[in-house]
Design a protein around this motif. Structure first.
Motif, mmCIF file in Angstrom:
data_model
loop_
_atom_site.group_PDB
_atom_site.id
_atom_site.type_symbol
_atom_site.label_atom_id
_atom_site.label_comp_id
_atom_site.label_asym_id
_atom_site.label_seq_id
_atom_site.Cartn_x
_atom_site.Cartn_y
_atom_site.Cartn_z
ATOM 1 N N ASP A 47 -2.481 42.023 -27.593
ATOM 2 C CA ASP A 47 -1.867 40.897 -28.288
ATOM 3 C C ASP A 47 -1.761 39.710 -27.323
ATOM 4 O O ASP A 47 -2.129 38.579 -27.656
ATOM 5 N N VAL A 48 -1.270 39.997 -26.114
ATOM 6 C CA VAL A 48 -1.112 38.942 -25.106
ATOM 7 C C VAL A 48 -2.480 38.444 -24.638
ATOM 8 O O VAL A 48 -2.697 37.233 -24.519
ATOM 9 N N LEU A 49 -3.408 39.376 -24.399
ATOM 10 C CA LEU A 49 -4.744 38.979 -23.935
ATOM 11 C C LEU A 49 -5.431 38.053 -24.949
ATOM 12 O O LEU A 49 -6.032 37.045 -24.577
ATOM 13 N N GLU A 50 -5.311 38.396 -26.226
ATOM 14 C CA GLU A 50 -5.927 37.567 -27.269
ATOM 15 C C GLU A 50 -5.301 36.171 -27.290
ATOM 16 O O GLU A 50 -5.989 35.163 -27.466
ATOM 17 N N ARG A 51 -3.974 36.149 -27.100
ATOM 18 C CA ARG A 51 -3.271 34.849 -27.106
ATOM 19 C C ARG A 51 -3.690 34.005 -25.899
ATOM 20 O O ARG A 51 -3.955 32.819 -26.019
ATOM 21 N N LEU A 52 -3.757 34.637 -24.720
ATOM 22 C CA LEU A 52 -4.145 33.910 -23.510
ATOM 23 C C LEU A 52 -5.586 33.398 -23.622
ATOM 24 O O LEU A 52 -5.896 32.294 -23.181
ATOM 25 N N GLU A 53 -6.448 34.230 -24.233
ATOM 26 C CA GLU A 53 -7.852 33.837 -24.393
ATOM 27 C C GLU A 53 -7.960 32.662 -25.377
ATOM 28 O O GLU A 53 -8.721 31.722 -25.142
ATOM 29 N N LYS A 54 -7.156 32.729 -26.426
ATOM 30 C CA LYS A 54 -7.156 31.653 -27.425
ATOM 31 C C LYS A 54 -6.677 30.340 -26.810
ATOM 32 O O LYS A 54 -7.163 29.271 -27.146
ATOM 33 N N ASP A 55 -5.716 30.445 -25.888
ATOM 34 C CA ASP A 55 -5.185 29.252 -25.220
ATOM 35 C C ASP A 55 -6.090 28.776 -24.086
ATOM 36 O O ASP A 55 -5.778 27.777 -23.430
ATOM 37 N N GLY A 56 -7.152 29.500 -23.805
ATOM 38 C CA GLY A 56 -8.098 29.095 -22.768
ATOM 39 C C GLY A 56 -7.643 29.416 -21.351
ATOM 40 O O GLY A 56 -8.188 28.874 -20.396
ATOM 41 N N LEU A 57 -6.632 30.277 -21.202
ATOM 42 C CA LEU A 57 -6.132 30.611 -19.860
ATOM 43 C C LEU A 57 -6.968 31.718 -19.213
ATOM 44 O O LEU A 57 -7.014 31.820 -17.995
ATOM 45 N N ILE A 58 -7.568 32.555 -20.028
ATOM 46 C CA ILE A 58 -8.464 33.598 -19.513
ATOM 47 C C ILE A 58 -9.730 33.613 -20.372
ATOM 48 O O ILE A 58 -9.734 33.069 -21.483
ATOM 49 N N VAL A 59 -10.761 34.238 -19.837
ATOM 50 C CA VAL A 59 -11.994 34.366 -20.623
ATOM 51 C C VAL A 59 -12.480 35.814 -20.511
ATOM 52 O O VAL A 59 -12.367 36.423 -19.438
ATOM 53 N N GLY A 60 -12.926 36.354 -21.611
ATOM 54 C CA GLY A 60 -13.380 37.749 -21.619
ATOM 55 C C GLY A 60 -14.877 37.853 -21.792
ATOM 56 O O GLY A 60 -15.484 36.991 -22.434
ATOM 57 N N ARG A 61 -15.468 38.877 -21.184
ATOM 58 C CA ARG A 61 -16.900 39.130 -21.401
ATOM 59 C C ARG A 61 -17.090 40.637 -21.539
ATOM 60 O O ARG A 61 -16.384 41.413 -20.887
ATOM 61 N N MET A 62 -18.020 41.026 -22.391
ATOM 62 C CA MET A 62 -18.254 42.452 -22.621
ATOM 63 C C MET A 62 -19.152 43.014 -21.520
ATOM 64 O O MET A 62 -20.186 42.412 -21.208
ATOM 65 N N ALA A 63 -18.754 44.147 -20.941
ATOM 66 C CA ALA A 63 -19.556 44.800 -19.901
ATOM 67 C C ALA A 63 -20.372 45.921 -20.533
ATOM 68 O O ALA A 63 -20.237 46.210 -21.728
ATOM 69 N N LYS B 176 8.293 36.054 -30.037
ATOM 70 C CA LYS B 176 7.586 34.771 -30.115
ATOM 71 C C LYS B 176 6.435 34.873 -31.085
ATOM 72 O O LYS B 176 5.800 35.909 -31.201
ATOM 73 N N ARG B 177 6.155 33.765 -31.761
ATOM 74 C CA ARG B 177 4.975 33.728 -32.623
ATOM 75 C C ARG B 177 3.745 33.586 -31.766
ATOM 76 O O ARG B 177 3.802 33.073 -30.660
ATOM 77 N N ASN B 178 2.613 33.996 -32.333
ATOM 78 C CA ASN B 178 1.359 33.774 -31.629
ATOM 79 C C ASN B 178 1.152 32.278 -31.502
ATOM 80 O O ASN B 178 1.315 31.532 -32.447
ATOM 81 N N GLY B 179 0.773 31.848 -30.319
ATOM 82 C CA GLY B 179 0.495 30.435 -30.103
ATOM 83 C C GLY B 179 1.735 29.604 -29.839
ATOM 84 O O GLY B 179 1.645 28.393 -29.683
ATOM 85 N N ASP B 180 2.897 30.230 -29.790
ATOM 86 C CA ASP B 180 4.119 29.490 -29.486
ATOM 87 C C ASP B 180 4.049 28.916 -28.078
ATOM 88 O O ASP B 180 3.563 29.548 -27.154
ATOM 89 N N GLU B 181 4.548 27.711 -27.953
ATOM 90 C CA GLU B 181 4.660 27.131 -26.620
ATOM 91 C C GLU B 181 5.840 27.792 -25.926
ATOM 92 O O GLU B 181 6.800 28.199 -26.569
ATOM 93 N N PRO B 182 5.796 27.898 -24.599
ATOM 94 C CA PRO B 182 6.950 28.452 -23.909
ATOM 95 C C PRO B 182 8.181 27.581 -24.150
ATOM 96 O O PRO B 182 8.052 26.370 -24.342
#
Lengths: 110, 184
Positions: A47-63, B176-182
């Motif tokens: 859940d967190v990884l998907e959110r971080l990837e969506k926000d552009g903070l991390i990038v994933g690649r398939m190995a 938190k909701r998805n995409g919520d700002e801190p």
């Protein structure tokens, strides 16, 4: 009462950063447990990884798929420039709240 | 008391239990254990309530037919992961994993998400969990992770503005909701 003030986003971002491009589900969970002392569920982790990837903070690649994973591929994550900046900013903000100097002998802080 | 009334009583009891667990999850502010207990009881209560309401409006033949269909669907899920004869060499690692958990995971995930989650769970299960713990513990570990994934996916699918999603987030997520700002 909430006993952990570090957000899960920071924990996951920190773990991805420490593993330098080799982080995927299994070793990210272990890295987080090593630092925080508690295991994060796969549901929360992804859940967190998907959110971080969506926000552009991390990038994933398939190995490549491996036999140990029943032929399923790993998704390896790397921190982006934006992610590095966000992580540094968050750390700096936390450090700015720390006292300038701790008195000798652990005396009472002002 | 007829069967329909018994089922309704059971549904109410399960809902009550779920309510207590829901409160406990909030009191302890812990994610893992209360969430899984709450999840199982909520699914059970919801299923029983749906079945009870359905049975109340159907003839006994229709109910029998529905029960047979449900049994077949459940058996399908149980068989899904254990169909080892259909596995190629690269999938040999799947033969040791809990079939029900694997079947449920395949039911709630699709595409690349399914592949990476399956890979992670199978790898950790075969390399760390199964060799170091009892079979029962290992199977519960696998199933618990799959159930948590199912709940998260379900809550996400409910949408950002849904009140029920907010309820799920408050109990099972980090609030938190998805995409919520801190928070500032």
């Amino acid at each position: 009462m909430k006993s952990n003030l570090i957000s899960r986003d920071m924990e996951v971002l920190g773990a991805v950063r420490r593993l330098r491009g080799t982080g995927y589900g299994v070793n990210l969970r272990k890295e987080i447990a090593k630092v925080t002392g508690r295991m994060m569920s796969y549901a929360t982790l992804y859940d967190v990884l998907e959110r971080l990837e969506k926000d552009g903070l991390i990038v994933g690649r398939m190995a490549e798929p491996t036999p140990a994973r029943a032929g399923r591929p790993k998704q390896l994550f790397t921190v982006t420039g934006v992610g590095e900046k966000a992580y540094s900013t968050a750390l700096a903000t936390m450090q700015s709240f720390a006292p300038q100097a701790i008195p000798a002998g652990g005396g009472k802080l002002a | 008391m007829n069967p329909q009334q018994k089922m309704l009583v059971l549904a109410l009891a399960m809902s009550g239990l779920f309510g207590v667990l829901f409160v406990l999850a909030g009191v302890f502010d812990a994610f893992e254990l209360p969430a899984i207990v709450g999840t199982i009881s909520s699914f059970t209560a919801f299923s029983v309530a749906v079945v009870a309401i359905y049975c109340g409006h159907r003839s006994s033949d229709e109910v029998d037919s529905m029960v047979i269909k449900m049994r077949d669907a459940l058996m399908g899920i149980l068989r899904l992961g254990s169909a080892t004869s259909l596995l190629d060499d690269s999938e040999a690692a799947l033969s040791n994993t809990p079939s029900m958990g694997l079947g449920l995971l395949r039911l709630v995930t699709r595409g690349d998400v399914r592949k990476k989650l399956e890979g992670d769970l199978v790898e950790e299960y075969n390399e760390d969990i199964a060799p170091e713990h009892s079979k029962l513990y290992a199977q519960c570990w696998f199933l618990m992770h799959v159930l948590l994934i199912a709940v998260k996916r379900f809550a996400k699918a409910l949408g950002e503005t849904s009140g029920l999603a907010a309820l799920f987030r408050a109990s099972f997520g980090n609030g938190k909701r998805n995409g919520d700002e801190p928070d500032d």
